[in-house]
Design a protein around this motif. Sequence first.
Motif, PDB file in Angstrom:
ATOM      1  N   LEU A  39       0.817  -1.218   0.000  1.00 42.12           N
ATOM      2  CA  LEU A  39       0.000   0.000   0.000  1.00 42.12           C
ATOM      3  C   LEU A  39       0.847   1.262   0.000  1.00 42.12           C
ATOM      4  CD1 LEU A  39      -2.889  -0.993   2.453  1.00 42.12           C
ATOM      5  CD2 LEU A  39      -2.588  -1.492   0.011  1.00 42.12           C
TER       6      LEU A  39
ATOM      7  N   CYS B 163      -2.758  -0.293  -8.847  1.00 43.84           N
ATOM      8  CA  CYS B 163      -4.189  -0.522  -8.623  1.00 43.84           C
ATOM      9  C   CYS B 163      -4.856  -0.905  -9.947  1.00 43.84           C
ATOM     10  CB  CYS B 163      -4.821   0.734  -8.040  1.00 43.84           C
ATOM     11  SG  CYS B 163      -6.599   0.615  -7.787  1.00 43.84           S
TER      12      CYS B 163
ATOM     13  N   ARG C 188      -0.657   2.277  -5.605  1.00 42.57           N
ATOM     14  CA  ARG C 188      -1.349   2.544  -4.343  1.00 42.57           C
ATOM     15  C   ARG C 188      -0.492   3.471  -3.476  1.00 42.57           C
ATOM     16  NH1 ARG C 188      -3.108  -2.559  -5.811  1.00 42.57           N
ATOM     17  NH2 ARG C 188      -5.254  -3.119  -5.190  1.00 42.57           N
TER      18      ARG C 188
ATOM     19  N   THR D 273      -0.481   5.702   0.607  1.00 39.54           N
ATOM     20  CA  THR D 273      -1.085   5.816   1.938  1.00 39.54           C
ATOM     21  C   THR D 273      -0.523   7.017   2.684  1.00 39.54           C
ATOM     22  OG1 THR D 273      -1.334   3.413   2.093  1.00 39.54           O
ATOM     23  CG2 THR D 273      -1.453   4.639   4.148  1.00 39.54           C
TER      24      THR D 273
ATOM     25  N   GLU E  66      -9.862   3.460   3.529  1.00 36.70           N
ATOM     26  CA  GLU E  66      -9.640   3.759   2.117  1.00 36.70           C
ATOM     27  C   GLU E  66     -10.350   5.065   1.796  1.00 36.70           C
ATOM     28  OE1 GLU E  66      -9.604   1.564  -2.264  1.00 36.70           O
ATOM     29  OE2 GLU E  66     -10.675   0.619  -0.583  1.00 36.70           O
TER      30      GLU E  66
ATOM     31  N   THR F 199     -10.328   5.413  -4.144  1.00 34.38           N
ATOM     32  CA  THR F 199      -9.865   4.162  -4.739  1.00 34.38           C
ATOM     33  C   THR F 199      -8.349   4.025  -4.653  1.00 34.38           C
ATOM     34  OG1 THR F 199     -11.723   4.213  -6.289  1.00 34.38           O
ATOM     35  CG2 THR F 199      -9.903   2.742  -6.814  1.00 34.38           C
ATOM     36  N   CYS F 200      -7.903   3.023  -3.879  1.00 31.32           N
ATOM     37  CA  CYS F 200      -6.484   2.683  -3.726  1.00 31.32           C
ATOM     38  C   CYS F 200      -5.651   3.790  -3.087  1.00 31.32           C
ATOM     39  CB  CYS F 200      -5.873   2.268  -5.063  1.00 31.32           C
ATOM     40  SG  CYS F 200      -6.603   0.729  -5.711  1.00 31.32           S
ATOM     41  N   LYS F 201      -6.308   4.679  -2.348  1.00 35.13           N
ATOM     42  CA  LYS F 201      -5.620   5.710  -1.556  1.00 35.13           C
ATOM     43  C   LYS F 201      -6.106   5.563  -0.117  1.00 35.13           C
ATOM     44  CE  LYS F 201      -5.103   9.023  -5.358  1.00 35.13           C
ATOM     45  NZ  LYS F 201      -3.641   8.901  -5.492  1.00 35.13           N
ATOM     46  N   TYR F 202      -5.158   5.396   0.807  1.00 41.76           N
ATOM     47  CA  TYR F 202      -5.505   4.989   2.158  1.00 41.76           C
ATOM     48  C   TYR F 202      -4.992   5.976   3.206  1.00 41.76           C
ATOM     49  CZ  TYR F 202      -5.804   0.694  -0.594  1.00 41.76           C
ATOM     50  OH  TYR F 202      -6.091  -0.225  -1.571  1.00 41.76           O
TER      51      TYR F 202
END
Length: 244
Positions: A101, A145, A152, A154, A172, A175-178
């Motif tokens: 991630l 992603c 991805r 974070t 999350e 989309t695909c960002k945390y």
Amino acid sequence: MQDDDQESVVMPKKNGDKFLCFLPKVEKTKTEKPAVHENTTSLILETEKRTKLKTPDELLEALQDRCFIRQEGWWSYEFCYNKKLRQIHVEDDKVVQEFVLGEYDAEATAAYNRNLSDISTLKDPRSKDASQRYHAHQYTNGTTCDLTNEPRETEVRFVCSEPRAMISSITELSTCKYALTIQCPTLCKHPLFQEERPVWYTINCNPLPKDYKQQKMEDDVVHEHDIAMVTDKSSSSVLEEYAT
């Protein structure tokens, strides 16, 4: 005896008994919120000029060479400080599925915090306690992603919390960002990151004679004062920690 910073209010009980209570005078700001103390941030920044405080990153050095795991159903999340964050599935002590991630990006982190100040004052709007400040690190260049065809990434958010370091949540954001939140006791050594708490007041009341009458027809006015109780609710999760 009433002090200059107090105001008196007659408050009745259900049985008709009356009490003269002395309430603290609370200054109101333009937003009608109490302003009883100096702005905390300004006070701390002023104090820092006289007494050099450690920066958030210096306080976070206690996490060096440490990794943390949080399990959420099928997935486990492994975070290694200043290294990488992985989303993994383990069977028979073997990793059978893995997504990175993000890996620690010192350049992106420095650029992100450069626009703030030496002391981060960000607050997490998604947190249970929206008043809690955090210090952020950027983790980029993770596994590509499938939905966005982008790596991805974070944002790791370090908050002050006792009694030990641990992963408290992962979200999350898009989309695909945390966003990963890490509780870190050493960050509590910096006063700016300590949890903001409500101000409590002591109200003293004296009984009034039964034949007491207020002037200016104030007997017909009932002043209701709600007293709120603050409780600290915390949740627990299955966590592991190990050294690398």
